[in-house]
Write a protein that holds these residues in place. Sequence first.
Motif, PDB file in Angstrom:
ATOM      1  N   ARG A  47      83.226  24.276 -25.214  1.00  0.00           N
ATOM      2  CA  ARG A  47      83.004  25.461 -26.400  1.00  0.00           C
ATOM      3  C   ARG A  47      81.417  25.513 -26.153  1.00  0.00           C
ATOM      4  NH1 ARG A  47      84.463  25.533 -32.788  1.00  0.00           N
ATOM      5  NH2 ARG A  47      83.369  27.544 -33.187  1.00  0.00           N
ATOM      6  N   PRO A  50      77.798  27.945 -31.629  1.00  0.00           N
ATOM      7  CA  PRO A  50      77.920  29.249 -32.438  1.00  0.00           C
ATOM      8  C   PRO A  50      76.914  30.249 -32.347  1.00  0.00           C
ATOM      9  CG  PRO A  50      78.505  27.432 -33.673  1.00  0.00           C
ATOM     10  CD  PRO A  50      77.757  26.742 -32.365  1.00  0.00           C
ATOM     11  N   SER A  80      86.415  34.733 -25.591  1.00  0.00           N
ATOM     12  CA  SER A  80      86.250  34.634 -26.842  1.00  0.00           C
ATOM     13  C   SER A  80      87.540  34.707 -27.585  1.00  0.00           C
ATOM     14  CB  SER A  80      85.119  35.658 -27.065  1.00  0.00           C
ATOM     15  OG  SER A  80      83.702  35.214 -26.992  1.00  0.00           O
ATOM     16  N   GLY A  85      85.678  30.761 -31.424  1.00  0.00           N
ATOM     17  CA  GLY A  85      84.658  30.930 -30.717  1.00  0.00           C
ATOM     18  C   GLY A  85      84.824  31.135 -29.451  1.00  0.00           C
TER      19      GLY A  85
END
Length: 455
Positions: A47, A50, A80, A85
Amino acid sequence: MTFPCGTLAHVTEQGQGQLPITGSTAAGIAESVRGLVDRGVLTPGDRLPPVRTLADTLGVNRNTVQAAYRNLVHAGIAVSRRGAGTTVAGVAEPATEGAASGNSSTVRDIGHGNPDATLLPDASSVRLAPAPPPLYGTAATHPELGRVALRLLGPDLADRAEDAVISVTAGAVDALERLLATVAATGDAVALEDPCFLSSGNSTRLAGYRVVPVPVDAEGMDPEALRAALDDGARAVVCTPRAHNPTGVSLTHARAQALQEVLADYLGVLVIEDDQFAGLSQSPYETAIPAGQTRWALVRSMSKSLGPDLRTALVASDPETAEKLSRRINGGTTWVSHLLQRTVAALLSDADIRSGLDAAAAHYAGRNEVFLAKLADAGLASSSVDGLNIWVDLGVPSDAAAADLRGRGWIVRDGGLFRLGGTDADTHLRLTVHELSDADMDRLVADLVAVSTPR
């Protein structure tokens, strides 16, 4: 493996070193992430930070990070999902046209998107006159096919016909790739229809262009969304004037005029019309290209009418675009075989072949009309008017519906495969039904109603 909030560093599982995400522009940030992926520091499923966290740490606007992540998604490096995320993408096999693998006698494939093989002309039925073999440096377009192309395309070019130059490519997707390369570089924006023909979307992404989705409704491309894409910097627009794949929508006259009005404010943008069903279409040709457009191309593929193996597309374009295109179709190196071009010219000039194409066009239109009537009687919606496929809205998630239908003996195309933007679940299926009998259609419609009924 994830990035802890408030840090740029990604720590490997072995605990070795740290490699930061850097950059002050969208391109720089995307390139930094790409470098981490290339070196194996970031792996599929990892990931990314953010948007707010990375923007604060780098001291840039959040829109800059969002643009960087968008570029990574369009390049296939990241994905996405709402609520999850942005993560590094795996190496997935892109969806392509054609018959499904693992097909069996107990499952009927109606997602293939192919023409009926029994309606394709036999190339061996035409006799070619003796001709000297072409050598390196020979003109890429054979004059015989060039004359046929002008005869077929000329009436639709109107006031552009006098300046139009004919080129020949190895199909519509080959034309699209070569034409886009005349105006766009890696990272440049290209406006594509959404949903989009699978091969067009795949090839545009693979070339490294930033895809800007433009929604398609029952009349064609949305004009205001197209304007937004052009304002966003799109250097080229690809539009299907009729028999849009996958939806089967054709441009109405009013919509074509509206698109022309938008494009008239961007006369330097390359407008490519992919008229892929020409020769079989029952819809009139409506153009989105406005008068005065300096860069334009009309592409007509022979793959649906003469067959995928006769890989040729006739391309009419403005002189400047044609000159740039010719540099990418060098005589004797990357040209389309003159033997193939002469065969296509002979087929298109043969009266019996042309009669057969008319019969094929009537067959596709007739079978689709029967199926659309059965859908309507069952209360299912479709905006399709032309082409090889039917786009049906079930009103339920298409991935689940496709899986359910496979259990009922049907292989279909999940509408989500054709979507370029957004994360919402699709509710459409693309069906190729022109080979089905009336009884098969009745069974299919009954199964579509069953899978679309809430449980």
